[in-house]
Design a protein around this motif. Sequence first.
Motif, PDB file in Angstrom:
ATOM      1  N   GLU A 102     -53.296  30.540  74.714  1.00 26.61           N
ATOM      2  CA  GLU A 102     -53.789  31.311  75.859  1.00 26.61           C
ATOM      3  C   GLU A 102     -52.647  31.684  76.792  1.00 26.61           C
ATOM      4  O   GLU A 102     -52.650  32.760  77.401  1.00 26.61           O
ATOM      5  N   SER A 103     -51.656  30.809  76.902  1.00 26.98           N
ATOM      6  CA  SER A 103     -50.499  31.113  77.750  1.00 26.98           C
ATOM      7  C   SER A 103     -49.722  32.301  77.192  1.00 26.98           C
ATOM      8  O   SER A 103     -49.336  33.214  77.917  1.00 26.98           O
ATOM      9  N   ARG A 104     -49.511  32.301  75.863  1.00 22.08           N
ATOM     10  CA  ARG A 104     -48.754  33.388  75.243  1.00 22.08           C
ATOM     11  C   ARG A 104     -49.513  34.710  75.275  1.00 22.08           C
ATOM     12  O   ARG A 104     -48.901  35.785  75.239  1.00 22.08           O
ATOM     13  N   SER A 105     -50.843  34.651  75.350  1.00 23.07           N
ATOM     14  CA  SER A 105     -51.626  35.880  75.404  1.00 23.07           C
ATOM     15  C   SER A 105     -51.746  36.423  76.819  1.00 23.07           C
ATOM     16  O   SER A 105     -52.336  37.486  77.038  1.00 23.07           O
ATOM     17  N   GLY A 106     -51.203  35.678  77.785  1.00 22.16           N
ATOM     18  CA  GLY A 106     -51.211  36.136  79.167  1.00 22.16           C
ATOM     19  C   GLY A 106     -52.490  35.838  79.921  1.00 22.16           C
ATOM     20  O   GLY A 106     -52.694  36.362  81.021  1.00 22.16           O
ATOM     21  N   GLY A 107     -53.345  34.991  79.372  1.00 22.60           N
ATOM     22  CA  GLY A 107     -54.611  34.711  80.031  1.00 22.60           C
ATOM     23  C   GLY A 107     -54.626  33.440  80.843  1.00 22.60           C
ATOM     24  O   GLY A 107     -55.698  32.873  81.076  1.00 22.60           O
ATOM     25  N   LEU A 108     -53.462  33.007  81.290  1.00 29.69           N
ATOM     26  CA  LEU A 108     -53.365  31.713  81.958  1.00 29.69           C
ATOM     27  C   LEU A 108     -52.497  31.833  83.203  1.00 29.69           C
ATOM     28  O   LEU A 108     -51.456  32.491  83.182  1.00 29.69           O
ATOM     29  N   LEU A 109     -52.942  31.223  84.302  1.00 31.73           N
ATOM     30  CA  LEU A 109     -52.205  31.256  85.562  1.00 31.73           C
ATOM     31  C   LEU A 109     -51.547  29.918  85.848  1.00 31.73           C
ATOM     32  O   LEU A 109     -52.152  28.868  85.626  1.00 31.73           O
ATOM     33  N   ILE A 110     -50.316  29.942  86.343  1.00 37.32           N
ATOM     34  CA  ILE A 110     -49.679  28.749  86.862  1.00 37.32           C
ATOM     35  C   ILE A 110     -49.094  29.099  88.229  1.00 37.32           C
ATOM     36  O   ILE A 110     -48.925  30.264  88.561  1.00 37.32           O
ATOM     37  N   GLY A 111     -48.807  28.066  88.996  1.00 36.92           N
ATOM     38  CA  GLY A 111     -48.321  28.287  90.355  1.00 36.92           C
ATOM     39  C   GLY A 111     -49.467  28.162  91.341  1.00 36.92           C
ATOM     40  O   GLY A 111     -50.488  28.855  91.213  1.00 36.92           O
ATOM     41  N   THR A 112     -49.318  27.277  92.311  1.00 35.49           N
ATOM     42  CA  THR A 112     -50.396  26.991  93.256  1.00 35.49           C
ATOM     43  C   THR A 112     -50.893  28.230  93.979  1.00 35.49           C
ATOM     44  O   THR A 112     -52.104  28.449  94.108  1.00 35.49           O
ATOM     45  N   GLU A 113     -49.987  29.079  94.455  1.00 36.84           N
ATOM     46  CA  GLU A 113     -50.401  30.249  95.226  1.00 36.84           C
ATOM     47  C   GLU A 113     -51.210  31.232  94.385  1.00 36.84           C
ATOM     48  O   GLU A 113     -52.220  31.769  94.850  1.00 36.84           O
ATOM     49  N   ARG A 174     -43.321  26.479  79.567  1.00 41.68           N
ATOM     50  CA  ARG A 174     -42.935  26.804  80.942  1.00 41.68           C
ATOM     51  C   ARG A 174     -42.176  25.623  81.546  1.00 41.68           C
ATOM     52  O   ARG A 174     -41.888  24.636  80.862  1.00 41.68           O
ATOM     53  N   GLN A 175     -41.908  25.697  82.832  1.00 44.95           N
ATOM     54  CA  GLN A 175     -41.251  24.608  83.538  1.00 44.95           C
ATOM     55  C   GLN A 175     -42.133  24.124  84.683  1.00 44.95           C
ATOM     56  O   GLN A 175     -42.733  24.924  85.412  1.00 44.95           O
ATOM     57  N   ASN A 176     -42.220  22.810  84.803  1.00 46.44           N
ATOM     58  CA  ASN A 176     -42.909  22.172  85.932  1.00 46.44           C
ATOM     59  C   ASN A 176     -44.316  22.736  86.150  1.00 46.44           C
ATOM     60  O   ASN A 176     -44.634  23.284  87.199  1.00 46.44           O
ATOM     61  N   VAL A 177     -45.172  22.581  85.146  1.00 49.82           N
ATOM     62  CA  VAL A 177     -46.557  23.046  85.240  1.00 49.82           C
ATOM     63  C   VAL A 177     -47.423  21.909  85.773  1.00 49.82           C
ATOM     64  O   VAL A 177     -47.643  20.919  85.084  1.00 49.82           O
TER      65      VAL A 177
END
Length: 241
Positions: A102-113, A174-177
């Motif tokens: 899902e991350s590679r398909s672009g359907g995933l969000l990271i980052g608190t904001e 990714r880094q620091n998820v």
Amino acid sequence: MTAADPIRRCILLGDRAPRAALVRLALSPDGHVLPDVRAKAPGRGAWIGVTRAELETAIAKGRLKGALARAFKTGPVLIPDDLPALIESALERAALDRLGLESRSGGLLIGTERIEAAARSGKLSLLLHASDAGEDGNRKLDQAWRVGNDEEGSGLRGLALPISRTILAVALGRQNVVHVGLTDPDAAKRVGEALHRWLHFIGPDPSTAPCETASQGATPFETEPTGSGAPDTDEDDLRGI
């Protein structure tokens, strides 16, 4: 039941559920029972929907061997001593692989904001927290999710995963998820199903489970009396589909 979502019965409990919620066991050519969590191995399979503790008890009491012998109908079966550990490892890998896809398909969000913005706007379908995420950060995002869903005051909250941010970051490339959000309902459903199987098997703390949402749903098991005639094995799936 649909062709894409067939129902299977746990050979130990008799409970019926979509096969995506169960774990398939397959028989190797040399008679060893092995986990087939992706349901791709050829031949007949047997399905279980128990926790690891329940499985270990069934193995110790000989109940699993008897159930498998009846299911496979091939004579004696060999159960590896580490079968529970093999299943747990395979389920964890499958869940992390699903997150990675899902991350590679672009359907995933990271980052608190980014996650908070999606949550407050009602666009978040699933919220996940690493096991070492800070309580303040979890509460902030959980509250934003409740606000976006008009469920303030409810128990809706993200799912605290039994893995650290380091493992989560490696799985996603990714880094620091620390937190993960999914906005697409279909992606959330796929991830939710993979996580449900894994967490159900290892026996998570019920207090960490998220409230039911449209993308997650309740535990999909139906209890059926033994001898009801429901299939114990996937005899109609002999091609390993």
